[in-house]
Design a protein around this motif. Sequence first.
Motif, mmCIF file in Angstrom:
data_model
loop_
_atom_site.group_PDB
_atom_site.id
_atom_site.type_symbol
_atom_site.label_atom_id
_atom_site.label_comp_id
_atom_site.label_asym_id
_atom_site.label_seq_id
_atom_site.Cartn_x
_atom_site.Cartn_y
_atom_site.Cartn_z
ATOM 1 N N LEU A 34 0.848 -1.185 0.000
ATOM 2 C CA LEU A 34 0.000 0.000 0.000
ATOM 3 C C LEU A 34 0.887 1.239 0.000
ATOM 4 O O LEU A 34 1.853 1.325 0.778
ATOM 5 C CB LEU A 34 -0.922 0.009 1.222
ATOM 6 C CG LEU A 34 -2.068 1.026 1.207
ATOM 7 C CD1 LEU A 34 -3.023 0.747 0.060
ATOM 8 C CD2 LEU A 34 -2.827 0.997 2.528
ATOM 9 N N ASP A 35 0.569 2.183 -0.897
ATOM 10 C CA ASP A 35 1.362 3.404 -1.034
ATOM 11 C C ASP A 35 0.916 4.408 0.028
ATOM 12 O O ASP A 35 -0.133 5.047 -0.104
ATOM 13 C CB ASP A 35 1.201 3.983 -2.443
ATOM 14 C CG ASP A 35 2.164 5.135 -2.706
ATOM 15 O OD1 ASP A 35 2.996 5.425 -1.825
ATOM 16 O OD2 ASP A 35 2.071 5.743 -3.794
ATOM 17 N N LEU A 36 1.696 4.554 1.085
ATOM 18 C CA LEU A 36 1.334 5.464 2.161
ATOM 19 C C LEU A 36 1.485 6.926 1.761
ATOM 20 O O LEU A 36 0.808 7.797 2.323
ATOM 21 C CB LEU A 36 2.196 5.181 3.401
ATOM 22 C CG LEU A 36 2.024 3.794 4.030
ATOM 23 C CD1 LEU A 36 2.905 3.651 5.251
ATOM 24 C CD2 LEU A 36 0.569 3.542 4.398
ATOM 25 N N ARG A 37 2.354 7.205 0.802
ATOM 26 C CA ARG A 37 2.526 8.596 0.372
ATOM 27 C C ARG A 37 1.258 9.127 -0.298
ATOM 28 O O ARG A 37 0.896 10.297 -0.115
ATOM 29 C CB ARG A 37 3.713 8.705 -0.583
ATOM 30 C CG ARG A 37 5.067 8.475 0.095
ATOM 31 C CD ARG A 37 6.191 8.443 -0.901
ATOM 32 N NE ARG A 37 6.048 7.319 -1.833
ATOM 33 C CZ ARG A 37 6.927 7.048 -2.805
ATOM 34 N NH1 ARG A 37 7.988 7.818 -2.979
ATOM 35 N NH2 ARG A 37 6.742 6.006 -3.590
ATOM 36 N N GLU A 38 0.585 8.262 -1.052
ATOM 37 C CA GLU A 38 -0.671 8.676 -1.667
ATOM 38 C C GLU A 38 -1.732 8.961 -0.612
ATOM 39 O O GLU A 38 -2.521 9.901 -0.743
ATOM 40 C CB GLU A 38 -1.161 7.592 -2.630
ATOM 41 C CG GLU A 38 -2.430 7.963 -3.398
ATOM 42 C CD GLU A 38 -2.898 6.853 -4.311
ATOM 43 O OE1 GLU A 38 -3.884 7.075 -5.045
ATOM 44 O OE2 GLU A 38 -2.291 5.758 -4.291
ATOM 45 N N LEU A 39 -1.751 8.178 0.457
ATOM 46 C CA LEU A 39 -2.707 8.412 1.534
ATOM 47 C C LEU A 39 -2.360 9.685 2.299
ATOM 48 O O LEU A 39 -3.258 10.442 2.699
ATOM 49 C CB LEU A 39 -2.719 7.220 2.491
ATOM 50 C CG LEU A 39 -3.009 5.841 1.880
ATOM 51 C CD1 LEU A 39 -2.996 4.784 2.965
ATOM 52 C CD2 LEU A 39 -4.338 5.838 1.145
ATOM 53 N N ASP A 64 -0.966 12.329 1.155
ATOM 54 C CA ASP A 64 -1.280 13.513 0.364
ATOM 55 C C ASP A 64 -2.710 13.992 0.608
ATOM 56 O O ASP A 64 -3.010 15.183 0.455
ATOM 57 C CB ASP A 64 -1.079 13.221 -1.127
ATOM 58 C CG ASP A 64 0.394 13.033 -1.473
ATOM 59 O OD1 ASP A 64 1.242 13.515 -0.698
ATOM 60 O OD2 ASP A 64 0.679 12.390 -2.505
ATOM 61 N N VAL A 65 -3.600 13.077 0.991
ATOM 62 C CA VAL A 65 -4.990 13.458 1.272
ATOM 63 C C VAL A 65 -5.074 14.135 2.636
ATOM 64 O O VAL A 65 -5.648 15.218 2.780
ATOM 65 C CB VAL A 65 -5.906 12.214 1.221
ATOM 66 C CG1 VAL A 65 -7.339 12.596 1.587
ATOM 67 C CG2 VAL A 65 -5.867 11.592 -0.173
ATOM 68 N N ASN A 66 -4.512 13.480 3.648
ATOM 69 C CA ASN A 66 -4.517 14.052 4.998
ATOM 70 C C ASN A 66 -3.375 13.397 5.777
ATOM 71 O O ASN A 66 -3.470 12.239 6.175
ATOM 72 C CB ASN A 66 -5.852 13.814 5.693
ATOM 73 C CG ASN A 66 -6.023 14.670 6.932
ATOM 74 O OD1 ASN A 66 -5.152 14.695 7.792
ATOM 75 N ND2 ASN A 66 -7.152 15.357 7.040
ATOM 76 N N ALA A 67 -2.314 14.146 5.994
ATOM 77 C CA ALA A 67 -1.116 13.575 6.611
ATOM 78 C C ALA A 67 -1.349 13.187 8.070
ATOM 79 O O ALA A 67 -0.865 12.144 8.536
ATOM 80 C CB ALA A 67 0.037 14.565 6.505
ATOM 81 N N ILE A 68 -2.089 14.012 8.807
ATOM 82 C CA ILE A 68 -2.301 13.735 10.238
ATOM 83 C C ILE A 68 -3.150 12.482 10.428
ATOM 84 O O ILE A 68 -2.797 11.578 11.200
ATOM 85 C CB ILE A 68 -2.955 14.955 10.920
ATOM 86 C CG1 ILE A 68 -2.023 16.174 10.834
ATOM 87 C CG2 ILE A 68 -3.279 14.635 12.370
ATOM 88 C CD1 ILE A 68 -2.610 17.426 11.429
ATOM 89 N N TYR A 69 -4.281 12.421 9.729
ATOM 90 C CA TYR A 69 -5.139 11.240 9.840
ATOM 91 C C TYR A 69 -4.402 9.980 9.389
ATOM 92 O O TYR A 69 -4.560 8.900 9.988
ATOM 93 C CB TYR A 69 -6.403 11.431 9.021
ATOM 94 C CG TYR A 69 -7.423 12.342 9.656
ATOM 95 C CD1 TYR A 69 -7.336 12.692 10.996
ATOM 96 C CD2 TYR A 69 -8.486 12.861 8.920
ATOM 97 C CE1 TYR A 69 -8.269 13.517 11.592
ATOM 98 C CE2 TYR A 69 -9.439 13.700 9.505
ATOM 99 C CZ TYR A 69 -9.314 14.028 10.844
ATOM 100 O OH TYR A 69 -10.236 14.846 11.426
ATOM 101 N N THR A 70 -3.612 10.088 8.336
ATOM 102 C CA THR A 70 -2.877 8.928 7.833
ATOM 103 C C THR A 70 -1.879 8.413 8.862
ATOM 104 O O THR A 70 -1.767 7.202 9.088
ATOM 105 C CB THR A 70 -2.156 9.279 6.525
ATOM 106 O OG1 THR A 70 -3.113 9.701 5.547
ATOM 107 C CG2 THR A 70 -1.384 8.086 5.990
ATOM 108 N N THR A 71 -1.153 9.321 9.506
ATOM 109 C CA THR A 71 -0.162 8.912 10.500
ATOM 110 C C THR A 71 -0.818 8.209 11.686
ATOM 111 O O THR A 71 -0.379 7.128 12.114
ATOM 112 C CB THR A 71 0.630 10.136 10.985
ATOM 113 O OG1 THR A 71 1.234 10.797 9.870
ATOM 114 C CG2 THR A 71 1.700 9.720 11.984
ATOM 115 N N VAL A 72 -1.880 8.816 12.226
ATOM 116 C CA VAL A 72 -2.556 8.228 13.389
ATOM 117 C C VAL A 72 -3.211 6.899 13.011
ATOM 118 O O VAL A 72 -3.111 5.900 13.741
ATOM 119 C CB VAL A 72 -3.596 9.211 13.954
ATOM 120 C CG1 VAL A 72 -4.386 8.558 15.086
ATOM 121 C CG2 VAL A 72 -2.922 10.482 14.435
#
Length: 333
Positions: free
Chosen positions: A275-280, A282-290
Amino acid sequence: SSNLTGSEKMLSFKQDLTALREADWMGVQTRLVTIELTVYNAPYDRFINFLTYFEAPPTGVLVPTVIVRPFSLGVSDTSAESTAWLVDWFRMALVVYVATVVPLSEINYYVYQDERMTPDEKEIYSKQIGDQPNGKAYLMSFNGIVDAFLVATFLLMFLVRISGSVDQAAGPPDEFRSFLDVSRRYEQLVVADSVFLFLCIVRSITFLRLSRAVNLMCVTMRVALIRYFLFFFMFALPMFGFVFFAVCIWGAHIAQFQTLPKATLALLLFVRGDLDLRELADVNAIYTTVFMAMFYLIIVCFYTNAFTAIMCQSYFEVKITDGYAKGEGRWSR
């Protein structure tokens, strides 16, 4: 219409589209648009049903889906189909044998064991198997259940093939005829045939339990599957929560998370790292990290390792209770 030439069909299709636009057949409140087409391949004597639908889910992103199903309307139109039909009759003879001779042989074996066992041996058998060694033991045993499903699956396939062997292509040539149900039934027959083959393989493996090593692995799988079934309820609830939040966060931006099934598949792939985390991000970095940190700790670190631990624990428990010394139980030569 089959009576029109290629250019006439194209002109008729454009006229139909113009009439649909003038009728305002699609607007902002349209939830689903479905297009169906069926073509025929004469050399292979196969029909192909194309089903395309465009869905507008609550996320606001248009989701296109294409389903292609090959199917056949006849049973013995070609030499290959005639051969397959003869094989079906041969399989029918084997299924009749499994449905009649095998149960009688198995029940007689259990009754014979019942007559030879002492009361103490019967008590030990009852604790291990959960039933006395009589005719009912086979019907409730793993072999009996597999045999019952094997017979029922093939009889169902056979009856469906016979009922669908009549040519269903007849009809007015100038009217649209949907083959969606026919193609879906043909696909279900293929799936049922795969299930039948799987049951045959499982039943064949049961004969290998004469080897104590194979029997040890079979008992391990039985114990582990029971625990997996109970553990699944602990795994399903948090997994559904992660899927739901993934659709809420990325559903309107990334195609992999537009629907719940797609989001489930994407998160399962993330367990393997696909899964490409960079694409996720780009949508919302804070939500993606948590989100990914919680998903990795709860699902990847805990639940996936728990699945491995269940199998290891089941193996060592069975090896202690039902194991044997190396070299013991070898077959005579």
